[in-house]
Design a protein around this motif. Structure first.
Motif, mmCIF file in Angstrom:
data_model
loop_
_atom_site.group_PDB
_atom_site.id
_atom_site.type_symbol
_atom_site.label_atom_id
_atom_site.label_comp_id
_atom_site.label_asym_id
_atom_site.label_seq_id
_atom_site.Cartn_x
_atom_site.Cartn_y
_atom_site.Cartn_z
ATOM 1 N N PHE A 76 -4.247 2.195 3.101
ATOM 2 C CA PHE A 76 -3.415 3.350 2.779
ATOM 3 C C PHE A 76 -2.207 3.439 3.710
ATOM 4 C CE2 PHE A 76 -7.153 4.834 0.396
ATOM 5 C CZ PHE A 76 -6.525 5.312 -0.743
ATOM 6 N N HIS A 77 -2.407 3.067 4.987
ATOM 7 C CA HIS A 77 -1.285 3.015 5.925
ATOM 8 C C HIS A 77 -0.264 1.975 5.459
ATOM 9 C CE1 HIS A 77 0.859 2.605 9.776
ATOM 10 N NE2 HIS A 77 0.649 1.307 9.696
ATOM 11 N N MET A 78 -0.754 0.825 4.991
ATOM 12 C CA MET A 78 0.122 -0.261 4.572
ATOM 13 C C MET A 78 0.927 0.118 3.323
ATOM 14 S SD MET A 78 -0.870 -4.233 3.684
ATOM 15 C CE MET A 78 -2.044 -3.775 2.391
ATOM 16 N N ILE A 79 0.265 0.700 2.316
ATOM 17 C CA ILE A 79 0.969 0.991 1.061
ATOM 18 C C ILE A 79 1.809 2.265 1.162
ATOM 19 C CG2 ILE A 79 -0.788 -0.181 -0.304
ATOM 20 C CD1 ILE A 79 -1.870 2.520 -1.152
ATOM 21 N N GLY A 80 1.616 2.999 2.251
ATOM 22 C CA GLY A 80 2.384 4.221 2.447
ATOM 23 C C GLY A 80 3.502 4.043 3.452
ATOM 24 N N VAL A 81 3.245 4.442 4.677
ATOM 25 C CA VAL A 81 4.299 4.488 5.690
ATOM 26 C C VAL A 81 4.841 3.102 6.030
ATOM 27 C CG1 VAL A 81 2.613 4.458 7.602
ATOM 28 C CG2 VAL A 81 4.891 5.385 7.979
ATOM 29 N N GLN A 82 3.969 2.080 6.016
ATOM 30 C CA GLN A 82 4.436 0.742 6.407
ATOM 31 C C GLN A 82 5.395 0.157 5.370
ATOM 32 O OE1 GLN A 82 1.991 -3.175 6.746
ATOM 33 N NE2 GLN A 82 1.554 -2.042 8.629
ATOM 34 N N MET A 83 4.995 0.193 4.102
ATOM 35 C CA MET A 83 5.867 -0.320 3.044
ATOM 36 C C MET A 83 7.178 0.462 2.972
ATOM 37 S SD MET A 83 3.632 -1.291 -0.298
ATOM 38 C CE MET A 83 2.353 -2.546 -0.297
ATOM 39 N N HIS A 84 7.095 1.782 3.094
ATOM 40 C CA HIS A 84 8.306 2.597 3.018
ATOM 41 C C HIS A 84 9.263 2.237 4.148
ATOM 42 C CE1 HIS A 84 10.751 6.023 1.825
ATOM 43 N NE2 HIS A 84 10.910 6.265 3.119
ATOM 44 N N ALA A 85 8.723 2.024 5.348
ATOM 45 C CA ALA A 85 9.574 1.696 6.494
ATOM 46 C C ALA A 85 10.253 0.343 6.304
ATOM 47 C CB ALA A 85 8.751 1.705 7.776
ATOM 48 N N MET A 86 9.524 -0.646 5.772
ATOM 49 C CA MET A 86 10.128 -1.957 5.538
ATOM 50 C C MET A 86 11.206 -1.876 4.464
ATOM 51 S SD MET A 86 7.126 -4.821 5.910
ATOM 52 C CE MET A 86 6.042 -4.108 4.693
ATOM 53 N N TYR A 97 0.485 -10.866 13.136
ATOM 54 C CA TYR A 97 0.457 -11.089 11.698
ATOM 55 C C TYR A 97 0.447 -9.754 10.973
ATOM 56 C CZ TYR A 97 -1.436 -12.232 7.078
ATOM 57 O OH TYR A 97 -1.641 -12.329 5.723
ATOM 58 N N CYS A 98 1.332 -9.602 10.012
ATOM 59 C CA CYS A 98 1.423 -8.374 9.221
ATOM 60 C C CYS A 98 1.270 -8.757 7.753
ATOM 61 C CB CYS A 98 2.764 -7.687 9.464
ATOM 62 S SG CYS A 98 3.065 -6.253 8.415
ATOM 63 N N ILE A 99 0.214 -8.276 7.122
ATOM 64 C CA ILE A 99 -0.081 -8.642 5.734
ATOM 65 C C ILE A 99 1.096 -8.332 4.821
ATOM 66 C CG2 ILE A 99 -1.573 -8.159 3.762
ATOM 67 C CD1 ILE A 99 -3.798 -7.469 5.818
ATOM 68 N N ALA A 100 1.618 -7.109 4.917
ATOM 69 C CA ALA A 100 2.697 -6.683 4.017
ATOM 70 C C ALA A 100 3.960 -7.512 4.208
ATOM 71 C CB ALA A 100 2.995 -5.199 4.230
ATOM 72 N N ALA A 101 4.268 -7.861 5.450
ATOM 73 C CA ALA A 101 5.473 -8.657 5.705
ATOM 74 C C ALA A 101 5.387 -10.025 5.045
ATOM 75 C CB ALA A 101 5.692 -8.813 7.207
ATOM 76 N N SER A 102 4.175 -10.582 4.980
ATOM 77 C CA SER A 102 4.010 -11.941 4.457
ATOM 78 C C SER A 102 3.857 -12.004 2.946
ATOM 79 C CB SER A 102 2.799 -12.604 5.125
ATOM 80 O OG SER A 102 3.052 -12.867 6.489
ATOM 81 N N ILE A 103 3.160 -11.051 2.344
ATOM 82 C CA ILE A 103 2.825 -11.199 0.928
ATOM 83 C C ILE A 103 3.812 -10.528 -0.020
ATOM 84 C CG2 ILE A 103 0.367 -11.371 1.459
ATOM 85 C CD1 ILE A 103 0.020 -8.566 0.316
ATOM 86 N N LEU A 104 4.652 -9.621 0.487
ATOM 87 C CA LEU A 104 5.530 -8.866 -0.397
ATOM 88 C C LEU A 104 6.848 -9.586 -0.681
ATOM 89 C CD1 LEU A 104 5.050 -5.267 1.055
ATOM 90 C CD2 LEU A 104 3.971 -6.254 -0.986
ATOM 91 N N ARG A 105 7.458 -9.256 -1.828
ATOM 92 C CA ARG A 105 8.788 -9.747 -2.160
ATOM 93 C C ARG A 105 9.804 -8.723 -1.648
ATOM 94 N NH1 ARG A 105 5.978 -10.724 -6.952
ATOM 95 N NH2 ARG A 105 6.858 -8.826 -7.890
ATOM 96 N N HIS A 106 10.443 -9.054 -0.561
ATOM 97 C CA HIS A 106 11.373 -8.125 0.071
ATOM 98 C C HIS A 106 12.751 -8.198 -0.588
ATOM 99 C CE1 HIS A 106 8.373 -7.451 3.182
ATOM 100 N NE2 HIS A 106 8.226 -8.766 3.260
ATOM 101 N N ARG A 107 13.549 -7.181 -0.329
ATOM 102 C CA ARG A 107 14.904 -7.225 -0.872
ATOM 103 C C ARG A 107 15.651 -8.410 -0.241
ATOM 104 N NH1 ARG A 107 15.546 -3.308 3.102
ATOM 105 N NH2 ARG A 107 17.267 -3.823 4.533
ATOM 106 N N GLN A 108 16.571 -8.958 -0.974
ATOM 107 C CA GLN A 108 17.286 -10.151 -0.524
ATOM 108 C C GLN A 108 18.006 -9.893 0.791
ATOM 109 O OE1 GLN A 108 20.023 -11.637 -3.409
ATOM 110 N NE2 GLN A 108 20.378 -13.568 -2.331
ATOM 111 N N GLY A 109 17.806 -10.801 1.736
ATOM 112 C CA GLY A 109 18.516 -10.723 3.010
ATOM 113 C C GLY A 109 17.847 -9.862 4.065
ATOM 114 N N LEU A 110 16.640 -9.330 3.813
ATOM 115 C CA LEU A 110 15.974 -8.517 4.835
ATOM 116 C C LEU A 110 15.517 -9.425 5.979
ATOM 117 C CD1 LEU A 110 14.727 -5.833 5.862
ATOM 118 C CD2 LEU A 110 12.629 -6.485 4.641
#
Length: 373
Positions: A76-86, A97-110
């Motif tokens: 819940f921390h990851m899908i809430g505050v962590q994802m929003h902050a990224m 190691y950060c799960i969200a940083a590795s598995i997500l498709r980030h906006r171009q150039g982040l």
């Protein structure tokens, strides 16, 4: 299982897509899974970044924890505050190691900058030990896209860049040779003297005798307890204090009364009052060398540990001093001052670049990435 992970990744990216609808701020987010509190490196970096008036800094520190409820809480921390902050930041900085940083498709150039929490490569980890004793399973690492999406990775030296390249699965081009912010303090005699006095005021016993600091590596099980007990029994407490600096995830509530746990002070801080530094396989050996402390290697289970994990360096040739396999021999070496400070200096020069103002240089790198768009 792979199919379930794939479905999970799709769901997480769907949620992240909603977060990416939010506007991007003039913000840097620093994410750590090492502790629930900011590390010294993070605190130093935040202080330096905040000197720049037009930068907001958000720090998110949360361990994965043990047990089902802790893991659900982290999701819940990851899908809430962590994802929003990224999604709403211009730069993401990690120290683990950060799960969200590795598995997500980030906006171009982040830009995602990994300032790994260890000063240098010592024990093998990541892709170096897949399908081995203490490593992850290869299929799981692939499914979870372990250590993907990094723009830059910090390394303390060219040698460490080579080690980290193997561990993270990146070419040399991804690395910036820049020691961690805490290097500035280890090379500052005024800080070390002030911290030593602070610790001795808090624990007066440390001003009465010479201090042996024991900092063993983190172990996932009770393996190694026999070796620790033998070391505790071998110390002459009339002449020395033994200070135990266990990893935060290792329980030290079984220590006998004569051993000082010095809770409230980090291992780095305790180096300021340390006369002799003992470790088995901890990467804190780099900090001890930078602090110019005599280093003693207590390798009571070396062959077994190599079988489970192994090292990037040649343990018996590349490290300062020689390994001791029995506690009595090690303590005798301390009592007879059997050590060579030049070996520690040479080790530090080889594996940690001689940069000054490391914190400022890292802040400059981050600030430059913010302005690169």
């Amino acid at each position: 299982m792979k199919f379930l992970i794939m479905i999970g990744r799709l769901l997480l990216n769907g949620i992240y897509g909603l977060h990416k609808l939010c506007p991007v701020k003039e913000q840097v987010v620093i994410i750590s899974r090492q502790s629930n509190k900011p590390s010294l490196d993070i605190r130093l970096l935040v202080e330096e970044l905040e000197r720049r008036q037009d930068v907001q800094v958000k720090v998110l520190c949360k361990t994965l924890g043990s047990g089902l409820l802790a893991k659900i809480n982290y999701v819940f921390h990851m899908i809430g505050v962590q994802m929003h902050a990224m999604a709403s930041s211009k730069v993401v900085v990690l120290d683990s190691y950060c799960i969200a940083a590795s598995i997500l498709r980030h906006r171009q150039g982040l830009p995602i900058i990994q300032m790994w929490h260890a000063m240098g490569g010592f024990k093998k980890f990541g892709y170096s030990i897949l399908d081995k004793g203490e490593g992850s399973q290869a299929w799981l690492a692939q499914a979870m896209r372990m250590h993907k999406n990094y723009t830059y990775i910090l390394a303390s030296s060219e040698e460490s860049a080579e080690f980290f390249g193997e561990a993270f699965g990146y070419d040399r081009d991804a690395f910036k040779i820049l020691p961690l912010p805490r290097t500035d303090l280890l090379r500052d005699p005024r800080y070390m003297e002030k911290k030593a006095q602070e610790i001795k005021d808090a624990i007066p016993k440390l001003a009465e005798k010479k201090n042996i600091l024991y900092a063993p590596t983190f172990r996932k099980s009770q393996q190694g307890r026999k070796g620790i007990s033998e070391l505790i029994d071998a110390v002459d407490y009339e002449a020395y204090n033994l200070v135990a600096a266990f990893h935060p995830l290792m329980a030290d509530d079984q220590l006998p009364e004569q051993v000082i746990s010095a809770k409230g002070f980090s291992t780095l801080e305790l180096l300021s009052v340390c006369d002799y530094f003992i470790t088995d396989y901890s990467a804190m050996i780099y900090e001890a060398a930078l602090a110019k402390r005599p280093i003693f290697l207590y390798a009571y289970d070396l062959e077994e540990y190599i079988g489970r994990r192994g090292f990037y360096l040649d343990y018996e040739k590349d490290l300062p001093g020689k390994p001791y396999f029995h506690a009595a021999e090690l303590i005798n070496a301390i009592e007879t001052d059997t050590w060579d400070m030049e070996e520690s200096r040479t080790f530090a020069k080889r594996y940690v670049a001689s940069d000054t103002q490391c914190t400022k240089k890292l802040a400059d790198l981050i600030y430059g990435q913010m302005r690169s768009d």
